[in-house]
Design a protein around this motif. Structure first.
Motif, PDB file in Angstrom:
ATOM      1  N   CYS A   1       0.829  -1.211   0.000  1.00 32.25           N
ATOM      2  CA  CYS A   1       0.000   0.000   0.000  1.00 32.25           C
ATOM      3  C   CYS A   1       0.858   1.254   0.000  1.00 32.25           C
ATOM      4  O   CYS A   1       0.546   2.244  -0.668  1.00 32.25           O
ATOM      5  CB  CYS A   1      -0.923  -0.001   1.217  1.00 32.25           C
ATOM      6  N   GLY A   2       1.939   1.228   0.756  1.00 31.34           N
ATOM      7  CA  GLY A   2       2.803   2.401   0.786  1.00 31.34           C
ATOM      8  C   GLY A   2       3.571   2.613  -0.500  1.00 31.34           C
ATOM      9  O   GLY A   2       4.040   3.718  -0.778  1.00 31.34           O
ATOM     10  N   ALA A   3       3.719   1.565  -1.308  1.00 33.64           N
ATOM     11  CA  ALA A   3       4.496   1.686  -2.545  1.00 33.64           C
ATOM     12  C   ALA A   3       3.668   2.175  -3.720  1.00 33.64           C
ATOM     13  O   ALA A   3       4.210   2.414  -4.787  1.00 33.64           O
ATOM     14  CB  ALA A   3       5.131   0.333  -2.888  1.00 33.64           C
ATOM     15  N   VAL A   4       2.332   2.309  -3.563  1.00 37.43           N
ATOM     16  CA  VAL A   4       1.488   2.744  -4.677  1.00 37.43           C
ATOM     17  C   VAL A   4       1.716   4.222  -4.946  1.00 37.43           C
ATOM     18  O   VAL A   4       1.562   5.063  -4.059  1.00 37.43           O
ATOM     19  CB  VAL A   4       0.000   2.476  -4.370  1.00 37.43           C
ATOM     20  N   ARG A   5       2.089   4.570  -6.159  1.00 37.53           N
ATOM     21  CA  ARG A   5       2.300   5.948  -6.575  1.00 37.53           C
ATOM     22  C   ARG A   5       1.678   6.148  -7.945  1.00 37.53           C
ATOM     23  O   ARG A   5       1.887   5.336  -8.850  1.00 37.53           O
ATOM     24  CB  ARG A   5       3.794   6.288  -6.632  1.00 37.53           C
ATOM     25  N   GLN A   6       0.870   7.225  -8.092  1.00 38.07           N
ATOM     26  CA  GLN A   6       0.266   7.543  -9.380  1.00 38.07           C
ATOM     27  C   GLN A   6       1.241   8.368 -10.209  1.00 38.07           C
ATOM     28  O   GLN A   6       1.800   9.350  -9.732  1.00 38.07           O
ATOM     29  CB  GLN A   6      -1.040   8.329  -9.178  1.00 38.07           C
ATOM     30  N   GLN A   7       1.437   7.942 -11.437  1.00 38.46           N
ATOM     31  CA  GLN A   7       2.328   8.645 -12.343  1.00 38.46           C
ATOM     32  C   GLN A   7       1.556   9.699 -13.119  1.00 38.46           C
ATOM     33  O   GLN A   7       0.425   9.463 -13.537  1.00 38.46           O
ATOM     34  CB  GLN A   7       2.981   7.649 -13.319  1.00 38.46           C
ATOM     35  N   PRO A   8       2.106  10.894 -13.306  1.00 37.71           N
ATOM     36  CA  PRO A   8       1.406  11.924 -14.095  1.00 37.71           C
ATOM     37  C   PRO A   8       1.311  11.504 -15.558  1.00 37.71           C
ATOM     38  O   PRO A   8       2.136  10.737 -16.072  1.00 37.71           O
ATOM     39  CB  PRO A   8       2.298  13.163 -13.925  1.00 37.71           C
ATOM     40  N   TYR A   9       0.270  12.013 -16.222  1.00 39.28           N
ATOM     41  CA  TYR A   9       0.111  11.740 -17.646  1.00 39.28           C
ATOM     42  C   TYR A   9       1.241  12.397 -18.425  1.00 39.28           C
ATOM     43  O   TYR A   9       1.711  13.492 -18.095  1.00 39.28           O
ATOM     44  CB  TYR A   9      -1.234  12.269 -18.150  1.00 39.28           C
ATOM     45  N   THR A  10       1.644  11.734 -19.478  1.00 43.02           N
ATOM     46  CA  THR A  10       2.684  12.292 -20.332  1.00 43.02           C
ATOM     47  C   THR A  10       2.065  13.312 -21.293  1.00 43.02           C
ATOM     48  O   THR A  10       0.851  13.397 -21.457  1.00 43.02           O
ATOM     49  CB  THR A  10       3.377  11.180 -21.134  1.00 43.02           C
ATOM     50  N   GLU A  11       2.920  14.075 -21.939  1.00 41.12           N
ATOM     51  CA  GLU A  11       2.439  15.083 -22.892  1.00 41.12           C
ATOM     52  C   GLU A  11       1.754  14.417 -24.088  1.00 41.12           C
ATOM     53  O   GLU A  11       0.748  14.922 -24.596  1.00 41.12           O
ATOM     54  CB  GLU A  11       3.602  15.951 -23.356  1.00 41.12           C
ATOM     55  N   ASP A  12       2.299  13.275 -24.530  1.00 40.29           N
ATOM     56  CA  ASP A  12       1.662  12.569 -25.654  1.00 40.29           C
ATOM     57  C   ASP A  12       0.265  12.087 -25.264  1.00 40.29           C
ATOM     58  O   ASP A  12      -0.674  12.152 -26.074  1.00 40.29           O
ATOM     59  CB  ASP A  12       2.528  11.373 -26.077  1.00 40.29           C
ATOM     60  N   GLN A  13       0.100  11.600 -24.024  1.00 38.43           N
ATOM     61  CA  GLN A  13      -1.226  11.185 -23.572  1.00 38.43           C
ATOM     62  C   GLN A  13      -2.187  12.365 -23.505  1.00 38.43           C
ATOM     63  O   GLN A  13      -3.361  12.245 -23.848  1.00 38.43           O
ATOM     64  CB  GLN A  13      -1.118  10.507 -22.201  1.00 38.43           C
ATOM     65  N   ALA A  14      -1.680  13.518 -23.071  1.00 43.84           N
ATOM     66  CA  ALA A  14      -2.533  14.711 -23.018  1.00 43.84           C
ATOM     67  C   ALA A  14      -2.958  15.143 -24.419  1.00 43.84           C
ATOM     68  O   ALA A  14      -4.098  15.563 -24.637  1.00 43.84           O
ATOM     69  CB  ALA A  14      -1.791  15.850 -22.313  1.00 43.84           C
ATOM     70  N   ILE A  15      -2.048  15.031 -25.385  1.00 42.37           N
ATOM     71  CA  ILE A  15      -2.386  15.393 -26.771  1.00 42.37           C
ATOM     72  C   ILE A  15      -3.435  14.438 -27.322  1.00 42.37           C
ATOM     73  O   ILE A  15      -4.412  14.861 -27.968  1.00 42.37           O
ATOM     74  CB  ILE A  15      -1.111  15.387 -27.637  1.00 42.37           C
TER      75      ILE A  15
END
Length: 512
Positions: A21-35
């Motif tokens: 549970c402590g190791a779960v980290r959400q990664q931000p969306y990349t610029e390509d994903q945003a496009i």
């Protein structure tokens, strides 16, 4: 000793889970994903739309705005969500039918001994009547009056929330139609005037260039040529501001109809329709607004929904009757009957909670008074909007008459300037000035007519009149446009005008 405890399987499993549970980290969306997301959203904005095949009438623009406007779509989704939540809540009134199955096991035998009550001596040797490993299964039907009452009131509350969402949908639709009425006539004026404004701007800029050449050659006195240039620059500045207003109105209309910014848009250029006349008696309009306005109806439904909360709290005070009927199975071979049916009736009440009845009654009365006060205050604001809307429309009619008179005078002045034109710069300046005044008067006339249409639409909105069918999604653009035109015509010829002038049909139209 502590280390041995940490080595137990249960402790190690908990430690692993906590570490995960402590190791779960959400990664931000990349610029390509945003496009990619932005492109997908842009496609969703304009998908499943009927193409524009010709000039757009006002009623077609209103139909497109209602059918494809994203804000209106959102309100439709909120209504559907409220309906789905009501359906989910209604299932909670049903009895609970629970099926279960499982496997139990232990590493030693259960059992026990008996001792005498008086002498405390062991009377039998240790024995067991339960296998170490066995299977269990059950199918139980239970029903509680408390659960049923709470589910009933919550379902009724969800039903009121559906009606509230429907009133919000009506309000958004009315606002969309008002915005379309305001933007369409401005955009039509832009379509009429932009070519003339562009032509005059080109002539004015050419005149400025010629004036600069005359200044460089010394053909005219310096003060006269500078004054001439100043007048031309003022004309360019004023025309440029008006041109921006015209372009903004076209962009706003495209946005309301959910058309792409680069999509061609041609409006039907027909003579402006005659503006309806409005009588001086608005008492029937005020009464109708108290019946029709979505905001007042939403507050009325909210009052009923708020009362459900108190009713739920009161339902928890009374005795709770629970009925239980179940079939059981146990694979334990030591049992005489492995299958059996069980029934039960249970009545319970929390006597201390009865002390809350006076407080709940007081809260219910306070809630009712607050809801009524909020609705009455809103009703007063609605009546003010109706009165102001009627006055604004009357003033806008006077503004249209004044703009028509100004346009007539400036047209005559333009004809006179063209007839008296000479070869001098001064006469050319006078013609350009006259053309500029004529275009500005034309702009004022178009703006005055658009303001009158907007005032008429605000009067519709202040009364809460619907000029659209209930099921908009079931119509195509052509059919929906015709339906809006039919309802609008009938309303202007019968309902609104008769009410405003105190006609005989007014009383029958107050009650839907």
């Amino acid at each position: 000793m502590v280390c041995r405890r940490l080595r137990t399987p249960g402790t190690l499993l908990i430690a692993v889970l906590l570490a995960a549970c402590g190791a779960v980290r959400q990664q931000p969306y990349t610029e390509d994903q945003a496009i990619d997301r932005a492109q997908a959203d842009q496609v969703s904005m304009y998908k499943d739309q009927e193409p524009v095949t010709g000039p757009i009438t006002f009623h077609e623009a209103a139909a497109r705005a209602l059918k494809y406007n994203l804000d209106y779509r959102l309100k439709l989704m909120e209504s559907a969500l409220a309906s789905n939540l009501r359906d989910v809540s209604s299932y909670e009134m049903l009895p609970r039918l629970v099926a279960s199955a499982g496997h139990l096991g232990r590493n030693n035998d259960s059992g026990g001994t008996s001792i005498g009550i008086e002498d405390r001596q062991v009377s039998v040797r240790a024995s067991t009547s339960e296998e170490r490993y066995r299977y269990l299964g059950s199918l139980g039907l239970s029903w509680s009056t408390l659960d049923f009452s709470i589910a009933y009131y919550r379902t009724a509350q969800k039903a009121d929330q559906i009606l509230m969402a429907e009133e919000r949908r009506r309000k958004v639709a009315q606002n969309v139609l008002q915005d379309v009425r305001n933007s369409y006539w401005r955009a039509l004026g832009a379509q009429r005037l932009l070519p003339q404004v562009d032509g005059l701007l080109a002539r004015t800029n050419n005149a400025i260039r010629q004036a600069r050449e005359a200044q460089d050659k010394g053909l005219l006195p310096r003060q006269e040529i500078l004054a001439y240039q100043r007048a031309l620059l003022d004309s360019v500045s004023l025309l440029t501001i008006r041109r921006q207003d015209l372009e903004f109105s076209q962009a706003e209309l495209r946005a309301l109809m959910s058309l792409p910014a680069n999509a061609p848009m041609q409006l039907v250029d027909t003579p402006n329709p005659e503006l309806p006349a409005l009588g001086t008696d608005i008492g029937q309009l005020e009464q109708l607004s108290l019946v029709k306005r979505p905001e007042i109806m939403e507050e009325w439904y909210r009052k009923r929904a708020n009362e459900r909360d108190i009713e739920i709290a009161k339902a928890q005070l009374w005795p709770n009757l629970s009925l239980i009927l179940s079939s059981q199975y146990d694979s334990n071979k030591y049992l005489y009957n492995n299958y059996w049916n069980a029934t039960g009736v249970d009545v319970s009440i929390n006597l201390l909670k009865l002390l809350a009845i006076p407080s709940l009654n007081a809260s219910q009365q306070s809630q009712r008074e607050t809801d009524d006060a909020r609705r009455i205050a809103l009703s007063m604001a609605v009546l003010t909007q109706v009165r102001v809307g009627a006055l604004r429309y009357q003033l806008s009619l006077q503004e249209v008459q004044f703009a028509n008179e100004s346009l007539r005078v400036d047209a005559n002045l333009l004809d006179y300037s063209r007839a008296a034109r000479k070869t001098s710069l001064g006469s050319e300046l006078e013609v350009i000035r006259a053309e500029g005044r004529f275009l500005l008067s034309s702009y004022q006339r178009e703006a005055a007519f658009a303001n009158a249409q907007a005032a008429w639409g605000r009067l519709y909105n202040s009364v809460g009149l619907d000029v659209f069918p209930p099921a908009i999604d079931s119509f195509d653009i052509k059919t929906l446009s015709g339906e809006i035109q039919r309802v609008t015509t009938e309303m202007e010829q019968s309902a609104l005008l008769r009410i405003a002038t105190g006609g005989g049909a007014g009383a029958s139209l107050v009650r839907p």
